[in-house]
Design a protein around this motif. Structure first.
Motif, PDB file in Angstrom:
ATOM      1  N   TYR A   1      55.194  75.338  57.641  1.00 13.30           N
ATOM      2  CA  TYR A   1      55.875  76.437  58.316  1.00 13.30           C
ATOM      3  C   TYR A   1      55.600  76.313  59.808  1.00 13.30           C
ATOM      4  CZ  TYR A   1      56.254  78.055  53.553  1.00 13.30           C
ATOM      5  OH  TYR A   1      56.534  78.123  52.210  1.00 13.30           O
TER       6      TYR A   1
ATOM      7  N   ASN B   1      56.279  77.926  62.669  1.00 14.83           N
ATOM      8  CA  ASN B   1      55.856  78.971  63.585  1.00 14.83           C
ATOM      9  C   ASN B   1      54.346  79.083  63.660  1.00 14.83           C
ATOM     10  OD1 ASN B   1      55.065  82.161  63.681  1.00 14.83           O
ATOM     11  ND2 ASN B   1      56.668  81.652  65.175  1.00 14.83           N
TER      12      ASN B   1
ATOM     13  N   ASN C   1      62.551  75.551  61.482  1.00  9.67           N
ATOM     14  CA  ASN C   1      61.597  76.531  60.965  1.00  9.67           C
ATOM     15  C   ASN C   1      60.651  75.962  59.922  1.00  9.67           C
ATOM     16  OD1 ASN C   1      61.346  78.884  58.550  1.00  9.67           O
ATOM     17  ND2 ASN C   1      60.810  79.538  60.613  1.00  9.67           N
ATOM     18  N   ARG C   2      61.138  75.047  59.084  1.00 10.17           N
ATOM     19  CA  ARG C   2      60.307  74.490  58.010  1.00 10.17           C
ATOM     20  C   ARG C   2      60.528  72.985  57.905  1.00 10.17           C
ATOM     21  NH1 ARG C   2      61.028  77.064  52.353  1.00 10.17           N
ATOM     22  NH2 ARG C   2      63.201  76.509  52.726  1.00 10.17           N
TER      23      ARG C   2
ATOM     24  N   GLU D   1      53.798  80.636  49.497  1.00 12.79           N
ATOM     25  CA  GLU D   1      53.330  80.316  50.835  1.00 12.79           C
ATOM     26  C   GLU D   1      51.809  80.138  50.812  1.00 12.79           C
ATOM     27  OE1 GLU D   1      54.568  83.264  53.626  1.00 12.79           O
ATOM     28  OE2 GLU D   1      56.639  83.276  52.906  1.00 12.79           O
TER      29      GLU D   1
ATOM     30  N   ASN E   1      50.774  78.282  55.671  1.00 18.72           N
ATOM     31  CA  ASN E   1      50.900  79.170  56.828  1.00 18.72           C
ATOM     32  C   ASN E   1      49.810  80.237  56.855  1.00 18.72           C
ATOM     33  OD1 ASN E   1      52.163  80.250  54.546  1.00 18.72           O
ATOM     34  ND2 ASN E   1      53.482  81.575  55.756  1.00 18.72           N
TER      35      ASN E   1
END
Length: 435
Positions: A51, A53, A101-102, A316, A319
């Motif tokens: 991830y 971000n 983004n990914r 997830e 992240n």
């Protein structure tokens, strides 16, 4: 090194450990990182999702040289029975953005790159070194670790436990309990190698575009589990994971589940002609918010999987691991800069900062979801996928049977499921848990 004292020792060189070590070293702290593998990532041969971000917050220019595979433009969710799947696809050209983004990554390559960044930030990284126990002073404060290098003791003001869900340091010291089998999943994965152009053709991709498939249903044979497929540049990462408690209760073999999954009619064509070169097994925390242990104490903090910081509902992990490691590093750096000791009342800053982040907020929001899926696993992963498949087949198959009769048969099947397995009750509880 036994006479040398560090500001911080980080145990583990995975996502959370690297994030913590990099954050502290880049802020001028004297950091030692210990990794039991031959090199960071040597025990993580599998593919994974990154991830962007969360890493961008730590290393803004990571895209310049990080070993990234494909940026993801499509997500597929499949609900499977033994011969079919019912799916939802989401594909958007918006994901072909300048800063995607990914990404899919190969952990063995990525972790090695992340460790190099840790070294460049000024940390000392020792591989093939296992921390065997925490060293405490007479007052119960952690003052370092003992390693397998002839029992060498290394001192530090604080120890960051980034040792994974099955790490032993924290449990041996009594700081956290051994995770319960129902709070841990065992995932098995394979790497299937194919030419880059073949992967592009099979998944409708061009350039470095990527696709992810996540699947649930009878593939886990009534256990709480998930199958997944990630596209890399020249390989496909395929795997399946289920709760350790379910494997123990059913005596199912994870290898058997994986073999059946890759032989499923919906998966087999995607892997045709591939060469399997790598295999890995990995433990994943699944307990959610209610399974989070004490995350800080007198001279120590816990980050990543060791703290059950994994969002199983949204699949997830990396992240949350990176973010918890970064926040721990920031908190420790702030305490150090203020000249304060690494006492519980000061290290509580880490937990306070973590509580304000998406990590704890997301886990808290879905705190009831893991228990619901685990306790009603046969309904969600066996009965309902079969019912949905039957309903879909009744809808699309044309064989001379009047539609009214097919509708009645489908309705009767769902009514029977409602009375026998509590379909309506499960649906309500699922909606409430997802609220």
């Amino acid at each position: 090194m036994s006479k040398e004292k560090f500001d911080a020792i980080v145990v583990g060189a995975g996502m959370s450990g690297n994030a913590a070590a990099y954050t502290m070293a880049s802020r001028g702290l004297k950091v030692l990182q210990l990794e039991r593998g031959e090199y960071p990532g040597s025990k993580n041969v599998q593919g994974a999702i990154l991830y962007a971000n969360m890493l961008e917050t730590i290393i803004p220019d990571f895209r310049d040289d990080a070993p990234l595979e494909r940026h993801l433009i499509e997500q597929r969710f499949w609900l499977m029975d033994d011969t079919s799947h019912t799916g939802v696809h989401y594909r958007s050209d918006d994901f072909n953005e300048p800063t995607p983004n990914r990404y899919t990554i190969i952990r063995a390559q990525f972790d090695k790159w992340f460790s190099r960044k840790v070294r460049e930030a000024g940390a000392t990284v020792l591989c093939e070194t296992t921390a065997t126990e925490l060293v405490l002073d007479g007052g119960g404060k952690v003052i370092g670790v003992r390693t397998d290098r002839a029992g060498e003791t290394i001192h530090a003001e604080v120890v960051v436990l980034a040792e994974g869900v099955n790490g032993l340091l924290g449990t041996r010291a009594g700081f956290r309990k051994v995770p319960k089998p129902e709070a841990v999943a065992l995932a098995v994965k394979e790497m299937h190698f194919l030419p880059e152009e073949v992967i592009g053709e099979r998944f409708g991709l061009t350039g470095d575009q990527g696709c992810v498939i996540e699947a649930a249903g009878t593939i886990s044979r009534g256990m709480a589990g998930l199958g997944f497929l990630y596209t890399n540049k020249e390989s496909v990462s395929l795997g399946i994971g289920c709760l350790v408690s379910d494997f123990a209760a059913t005596v199912e073999s994870p290898y058997t589940l994986l073999d059946a999954f890759k032989d499923h009619p919906s998966i087999r064509p995607l892997l045709a002609g591939s060469e399997v070169k790598e295999y890995a097994a990995h433990l994943i925390p699944e307990g959610g918010y209610k399974a989070i242990p004490q995350l800080f104490g007198n001279g120590w903090v816990v980050v990543g999987d060791a703290g059950q910081l994994n969002n199983a509902v949204h699949r997830e992990g990396s992240n949350l691991a990176m973010t918890s490691g970064r926040i721990a590093g920031e908190a420790i750096s702030m305490i150090k800069s203020q000249g304060c000791p690494m006492a519980p009342e000061n290290l509580s800053l880490y937990k306070a900062m973590l509580d304000k982040s998406f990590v704890v907020k997301d886990l808290k929001k879905y705190k009831d979801m893991p228990a619901l899926l685990h306790t009603n696993s046969r309904n969600f992963f066996m009965t309902y996928p079969q019912l949905l498949s039957k309903a879909a087949q009744n809808f699309v198959r044309v064989d001379g049977t009047p539609k009214i009769e097919k509708e009645k048969a489908t309705t009767a099947a769902f009514v029977k499921a409602r009375s026998r397995w509590g379909l309506f009750s499960d649906a309500v509880r699922l909606a409430l848990a997802w609220r």
